[in-house]
Design a protein around this motif. Structure first.
Motif, PDB file in Angstrom:
ATOM      1  N   GLY A 151      22.050  10.102 -23.542  1.00 52.97           N
ATOM      2  CA  GLY A 151      22.706  11.407 -23.507  1.00 52.97           C
ATOM      3  C   GLY A 151      23.929  11.465 -24.410  1.00 52.97           C
ATOM      4  N   ALA A 152      23.768  12.000 -25.609  1.00 50.81           N
ATOM      5  CA  ALA A 152      24.901  12.160 -26.520  1.00 50.81           C
ATOM      6  C   ALA A 152      25.881  13.159 -25.915  1.00 50.81           C
ATOM      7  CB  ALA A 152      24.421  12.641 -27.885  1.00 50.81           C
ATOM      8  N   THR A 153      27.131  12.736 -25.738  1.00 48.95           N
ATOM      9  CA  THR A 153      28.144  13.546 -25.063  1.00 48.95           C
ATOM     10  C   THR A 153      29.098  14.133 -26.096  1.00 48.95           C
ATOM     11  OG1 THR A 153      27.975  12.075 -23.161  1.00 48.95           O
ATOM     12  CG2 THR A 153      29.890  13.539 -23.244  1.00 48.95           C
ATOM     13  N   LEU A 154      29.133  15.468 -26.170  1.00 48.85           N
ATOM     14  CA  LEU A 154      29.851  16.182 -27.222  1.00 48.85           C
ATOM     15  C   LEU A 154      30.946  17.056 -26.624  1.00 48.85           C
ATOM     16  CD1 LEU A 154      26.604  17.211 -29.129  1.00 48.85           C
ATOM     17  CD2 LEU A 154      28.182  15.369 -29.781  1.00 48.85           C
ATOM     18  N   THR A 155      32.039  17.222 -27.375  1.00 51.04           N
ATOM     19  CA  THR A 155      33.189  17.990 -26.921  1.00 51.04           C
ATOM     20  C   THR A 155      33.221  19.373 -27.568  1.00 51.04           C
ATOM     21  OG1 THR A 155      34.632  17.254 -28.716  1.00 51.04           O
ATOM     22  CG2 THR A 155      34.494  15.829 -26.769  1.00 51.04           C
ATOM     23  N   HIS A 156      34.127  20.242 -27.042  1.00 53.71           N
ATOM     24  CA  HIS A 156      34.400  21.509 -27.721  1.00 53.71           C
ATOM     25  C   HIS A 156      34.700  21.248 -29.195  1.00 53.71           C
ATOM     26  CE1 HIS A 156      35.197  24.041 -24.042  1.00 53.71           C
ATOM     27  NE2 HIS A 156      35.647  22.906 -23.531  1.00 53.71           N
ATOM     28  N   HIS A 157      35.613  20.289 -29.439  1.00 49.29           N
ATOM     29  CA  HIS A 157      36.087  20.005 -30.793  1.00 49.29           C
ATOM     30  C   HIS A 157      34.939  19.569 -31.696  1.00 49.29           C
ATOM     31  CE1 HIS A 157      39.559  19.548 -33.373  1.00 49.29           C
ATOM     32  NE2 HIS A 157      39.189  18.332 -33.733  1.00 49.29           N
ATOM     33  N   ASN A 158      34.056  18.730 -31.165  1.00 49.79           N
ATOM     34  CA  ASN A 158      32.889  18.276 -31.935  1.00 49.79           C
ATOM     35  C   ASN A 158      32.064  19.449 -32.450  1.00 49.79           C
ATOM     36  OD1 ASN A 158      32.195  15.524 -29.659  1.00 49.79           O
ATOM     37  ND2 ASN A 158      33.233  15.411 -31.614  1.00 49.79           N
ATOM     38  N   ILE A 159      31.502  20.210 -31.514  1.00 45.90           N
ATOM     39  CA  ILE A 159      30.457  21.155 -31.890  1.00 45.90           C
ATOM     40  C   ILE A 159      31.009  22.490 -32.400  1.00 45.90           C
ATOM     41  CG2 ILE A 159      28.676  20.086 -30.486  1.00 45.90           C
ATOM     42  CD1 ILE A 159      29.123  22.076 -28.295  1.00 45.90           C
ATOM     43  N   LEU A 160      32.176  22.924 -31.932  1.00 40.95           N
ATOM     44  CA  LEU A 160      32.744  24.163 -32.459  1.00 40.95           C
ATOM     45  C   LEU A 160      33.103  23.997 -33.931  1.00 40.95           C
ATOM     46  CD1 LEU A 160      33.850  27.016 -32.243  1.00 40.95           C
ATOM     47  CD2 LEU A 160      35.993  26.056 -31.360  1.00 40.95           C
ATOM     48  N   ASN A 161      33.788  22.919 -34.270  1.00 44.63           N
ATOM     49  CA  ASN A 161      34.175  22.716 -35.662  1.00 44.63           C
ATOM     50  C   ASN A 161      32.968  22.496 -36.561  1.00 44.63           C
ATOM     51  OD1 ASN A 161      37.205  22.654 -36.261  1.00 44.63           O
ATOM     52  ND2 ASN A 161      37.077  21.541 -34.325  1.00 44.63           N
ATOM     53  N   ASN A 162      31.970  21.779 -36.059  1.00 41.98           N
ATOM     54  CA  ASN A 162      30.799  21.559 -36.889  1.00 41.98           C
ATOM     55  C   ASN A 162      30.104  22.882 -37.209  1.00 41.98           C
ATOM     56  OD1 ASN A 162      27.755  20.127 -37.254  1.00 41.98           O
ATOM     57  ND2 ASN A 162      29.525  18.968 -37.980  1.00 41.98           N
ATOM     58  N   GLY A 163      29.910  23.725 -36.199  1.00 34.29           N
ATOM     59  CA  GLY A 163      29.320  25.028 -36.453  1.00 34.29           C
ATOM     60  C   GLY A 163      30.147  25.845 -37.425  1.00 34.29           C
ATOM     61  N   TYR A 164      31.461  25.817 -37.260  1.00 30.72           N
ATOM     62  CA  TYR A 164      32.359  26.594 -38.109  1.00 30.72           C
ATOM     63  C   TYR A 164      32.266  26.172 -39.579  1.00 30.72           C
ATOM     64  CZ  TYR A 164      36.846  28.177 -40.059  1.00 30.72           C
ATOM     65  OH  TYR A 164      37.821  28.732 -40.848  1.00 30.72           O
TER      66      TYR A 164
END
Length: 539
Positions: free
Chosen positions: A198-211
């Motif tokens: 289970g890869a555990t991702l944060t707000h910071h991880n996925i919000l910035n990547n999408g942005y």
């Protein structure tokens, strides 16, 4: 002194120091009346203001159910508008969303729910031939932590009514306590080499990547993005949803699963400017008779990712689908997911033949898989990524985490890559897919690109199978173009004119389809299993 295969991305645009809820709130304030989400199969449309109001209601309903900060909430469904609401509502209350693959069977479902400790499961009635309620019933007694299992199709209205039990002030207080480094999402890897992790991702991880994916593509609030890829995967929920929301663009969802006709019609009728897909999806759309009948002139860009992108397919997408600025993204779930991406103004040869350059605020290097030293420019090795995008780790699995992320916090991808002097990356295969024939390293991608040039080949996948004499031999699985019947001897001669003899496939198999995951990724490990079984049966 040899130049080494290391580079870092630009940092001119700052990282977003926000939670997903904070970012959504700002988008709603700026663009309240713009289209936010369109799900054509459900006849659903919402502006950003309407989306926010519905997410607000759902977030308060989850609080009424007793979901605490850090609780795991499972979501088992294909693409639908409720999926998007749940994605953002869980983020706003600090719950950790656990994405459940729509194709999971009972044992896989039990493993994911048990290993992550899901206490609330939101689920569809089923998907295709699967009955989710019956599947869950097989394992429910072995899930003591699962307090609630709600069927979206049956319980949604009554569940939302519980929002009245929680005030907006209570929701505000919960949101105010959240930090952008909090874990917010668990996504399970395919588990092809063992139990899923289970890869555990944060707000910071996925919000910035999408942005930053959207910035690379030049997204504005005027963009309308067709997303036929699954939400449960990073391609759908990050490259798709979070990318759109962080730029105020519209999310256009053709249906619950990919269908080439529904996708093409969605692009034409909703005037989409961007389209996503794995290579097999684009191949299916290019082959569809409606392609030349529908007006796709609104398209300018998009993302092709999730698997090796054939040069020939990229060229046809640019020419026949008007996607002159289509980009290739490369990454993995554990890196949120994108590490490299082609730019819309890159030279054409780089946009069709590489996976671009490193993303902003990230570092990449290519190392010798055995010794760990950085390889010289132009030499193949394992690609590693470091930076904000790297996951927190695998949920409750420190051993697997330490095997994937080294002491320098580099994520080891398992992909074989080459970096050129301008920093462009070419993926040449997986470490485990590399074929070693008589001591010679063979990269399947090179042979596949050769065969794509043959006029009778629609798609091709190259694998290695055991050989007593050479250790491994090369095998090609070929999907012929409609109306053609290619012969192995003809294809072999074609390869011999273009490749060294040891790279020419010894074994050939002609198929209508390849074994793939629900996201469209070809399962080469399964191809090897099938090929070995057939050869063994043949004696």
């Amino acid at each position: 002194m040899l130049e080494l295969s290391y580079t870092s991305g630009p940092a001119a645009a700052p990282l977003l120091g926000q939670t997903i809820g904070e970012n959504l709130r700002r988008t709603v304030e700026r663009h309240p009346d713009r289209d936010a989400l369109i799900v054509r199969s459900q006849h659903y449309r919402a502006s950003y203001r309407q989306l926010w109001e519905q997410i607000d209601t759902l977030a308060r309903a989850l609080l009424a159910l007793g979901v605490a900060h850090g609780d795991r909430v499972g979501l088992w469904a294909s693409n639908r508008y409720e999926w998007v609401l749940i994605q953002f509502a869980t983020a706003r209350i600090g719950a950790i969303l656990v994405n459940i693959n729509p194709s999971y069977r009972a044992s896989e479902l039990h493993y994911a729910l048990d290993q992550s400790g899901v206490s609330v499961l939101l689920m569809a009635r089923g998907f295709r031939t699967s009955d989710y309620r019956a599947t869950l019933a097989q394992v429910r007694d072995a899930l003591p932590q699962l307090r609630h299992a709600l069927v979206i199709d049956d319980d949604w209205r009554d569940f939302l009514a519980r929002a009245d039990e929680v005030t907006s002030r209570t929701l505000f207080e919960r949101e105010s306590a959240l930090q952008f480094d909090d874990p917010i999402n668990i996504q399970y890897t395919s588990g092809t080499t063992g139990t899923p992790k289970g890869a555990t991702l944060t707000h910071h991880n996925i919000l910035n990547n999408g942005y930053f994916i959207g910035r690379t593509m030049g997204y504005t609030p005027q963009d309308r993005v067709c997303i036929p890829v699954p939400f449960y995967h990073c391609f759908g929920m990050v490259i798709g949803n979070l990318n759109c929301v962080s730029h105020g663009a519209a999310m256009v969802i053709p249906g619950d699963a990919f269908d080439p006709e529904a996708t093409l019609r969605a692009v034409a009728e909703e005037r989409c400017t961007s389209l996503y897909g794995v290579p097999t999806m684009f191949i299916d759309m290019l082959r569809h008779p409606l392609l030349d009948e529908l007006d796709l002139g609104s398209l300018r860009t998009g993302v092709m990712a999730g698997a090796t992108c054939p040069v020939r397919v990229m060229e046809q997408v640019r020419e026949r689908m008007h996607m002159e600025q289509v980009t290739i993204c490369y990454g993995m779930t554990e890196t949120s997911p994108v590490s490299t991406q082609t730019a819309v103004d890159d030279p054409v040869e780089q946009r069709v033949a590489t996976v671009g350059r490193v993303h902003p605020h990230l570092e990449i290097k290519i190392v010798d898989p055995e010794r760990g030293c950085v390889m010289p420019i132009g030499q193949a090795g394992e690609l590693c990524t470091r930076g904000y995008s790297v996951m927190r780790g695998y949920w409750n699995n420190p051993t697997a985490t330490s095997e994937a992320i080294d002491a320098g916090h580099w994520m080891h991808t398992g992909d074989l890559a080459i970096m050129d002097r301008d920093g462009y990356i070419s993926i040449v295969g997986r470490i485990k897919d590399m074929i070693i024939r008589g001591g010679e390293n063979i990269y399947p991608r090179e042979i596949e690109e050769c065969l794509y040039q043959h006029p009778q080949v629609a798609d091709v996948q190259v694998i290695g199978i055991p050989s007593e004499r050479y250790g491994e031999e090369v095998m090609a699985w070929v999907r012929p173009k409609t109306g053609t019947i290619p012969q192995s001897g003809e294809l072999e001669a074609f390869c011999r004119e273009r490749l060294a003899g040891y790279k020419v496939p010894r074994h050939w198999k002609f198929v209508a389809e390849f074994p793939v995951t629900v996201t469209g990724k070809v399962q080469k490990f399964r191809m090897r299993e099938l090929a070995m079984a057939e050869l063994s049966a043949a004696g």
